[in-house]
Design an enzyme around this catalytic site. Structure first.
Site, short mmCIF file in Angstrom:
data_model
loop_
_atom_site.label_atom_id
_atom_site.label_comp_id
_atom_site.label_asym_id
_atom_site.label_seq_id
_atom_site.Cartn_x
_atom_site.Cartn_y
_atom_site.Cartn_z
N LYS A 1 0.09 4.46 4.63
CA LYS A 1 -0.79 3.55 5.34
C LYS A 1 -0.06 3.02 6.57
O LYS A 1 0.97 2.35 6.46
CB LYS A 1 -1.26 2.40 4.45
CG LYS A 1 -2.23 1.45 5.16
CD LYS A 1 -2.89 0.48 4.21
CE LYS A 1 -3.78 -0.52 4.95
NZ LYS A 1 -4.82 0.12 5.78
N HIS B 1 0.86 -1.18 0.00
CA HIS B 1 0.00 0.00 0.00
C HIS B 1 0.89 1.23 0.00
O HIS B 1 2.10 1.15 0.27
CB HIS B 1 -0.90 0.03 1.24
CG HIS B 1 -2.03 -0.96 1.20
ND1 HIS B 1 -3.33 -0.59 0.95
CD2 HIS B 1 -2.04 -2.30 1.37
CE1 HIS B 1 -4.09 -1.67 0.97
NE2 HIS B 1 -3.34 -2.72 1.22
#
Length: 330
Positions: free
Chosen positions: A208, A204
């Site tokens: 994140k 990600h």
């Protein structure tokens, strides 16, 4: 009797009208996911509440959001966590329970804020959709169960959520069939892949802060197939460094797929592998998502679903995205 029926009919009509045009408070602005959800709300013609909860040090200012398509802009004033009570008073007065619009909050804040925000929603009876992952999930459910209507899910993308349907309850697009088969296999034949080693890698955007909730959910099912009782969320490998994301698994096709440079700022690339002990057999499942639009659209679907439930006035309940799908709200 006729007057009573008329009164009930008007009350029902009023509830339907309120559900059809909810007022959405997007908490987590000016974050990227918050902006994406705000844009999706505006594209759907929903009313965006002009105030929102943000993170520490980001409040006491006004930002501008739009629909991402060149449409009209909306100003939203941000309040930091220390001003939550002031914000609650403003929202309660502007959007009373019996008002013209049903209020629904959306939470894309930070894992560290999950439980405190949930307590705030419950205390003020603010229905909410929680897309933020992390926090103490058991405490989260304990706080909100029976206290407030909400949708809580680690993934709002309907195509991925559809994968988690149980076979008898689902339509049958290919990916839904795949996960339905996996769930059924895990339930009916635990240990069918005994001797295989599970590896899960998720990539990600670098911002994140926690491990993907989707990876946690799917890997738990796969671990039942391999019979790996020691599998935990900590077993999941996280990729957050740009060089590793661009390279991906390389010629061996292990790990995540290479992430395009333009998607580095917003993506979800997952690879689930089950490899035999002699390494001569491997099964892989991959789902790669670029951008945030699919999550935002699913979030708005959840908002519409929740607004309808709230308008009915039933006892507060905790829902998930499977409930949203089964209701045909997507």
């Amino acid at each position: 009797m006729a007057a009573l029926r008329l009164g009930l009919g008007l009350a029902l009509l009023g509830a339907l009208v309120r559900a059809a045009r909810p007022a959405v408070m997007v908490n987590g602005l000016p974050g990227a996911m918050g902006r994406e959800v705000a844009a999706a709300c505006l594209r759907r013609g929903l009313h965006l509440v002009p105030v929102a909860l943000t993170g520490p040090g980001l409040g006491d200012k006004e930002i501008v959001v739009d629909d991402g398509k060149g449409g009209s802009q909306t100003k939203v004033r941000l309040y930091d966590p220390d001003s939550r009570e002031e914000l609650a008073n403003i929202v309660s007065q502007s959007y009373p329970v019996d008002g013209d619009q049903t209020l629904v909050c959306v939470d894309y804040t930070h894992p560290s804020a999950v439980n405190g925000n949930a307590e705030w929603y419950a205390a003020n009876k603010f229905p909410f959709v929680m897309g933020t992952t992390g926090g103490d999930r058991e405490a989260l459910l304990e706080t909100v169960t029976g206290a407030v209507d909400c949708v809580i899910a680690p993934n709002m993308a309907k195509q991925i959520v559809a994968l988690q349907f149980d076979a008898p309850q689902t339509p049958s697009p290919p990916m839904a069939c795949l996960q339905a088969a996996l769930e059924k296999l895990a339930a009916d034949f635990p240990g069918a892949f005994s001797g295989y080693n599970l590896r899960v890698v998720e990539s990600h955007q670098s911002t994140k802060a926690d491990t993907s909730g989707t990876a946690k959910a799917i890997s738990a099912d796969l671990a039942k197939l391999t019979g790996e009782t020691g599998w935990t969320d900590d077993s999941i490998e996280r990729v957050r460094h740009t060089s590793e994301q661009l390279a991906g698994g390389g010629p061996s096709h292990t790990g995540v797929s290479p992430v395009p440079e333009e998607a580095l700022g917003g993506h979800a690339y997952h690879t689930y592998s089950m490899v035999s002990a002699d390494k001569k057999v491997e099964f892989q499942i991959r789902h790669n998502v670029q951008g945030r639009t699919t999550y935002a659209e699913g979030t708005v679907d959840a908002v519409m679903f929740l607004a309808e439930r709230v308008a009915k006035g039933d006892k507060p309940k905790v829902f998930n995205m499977v409930d949203v799908l089964q209701a045909g709200a997507m």
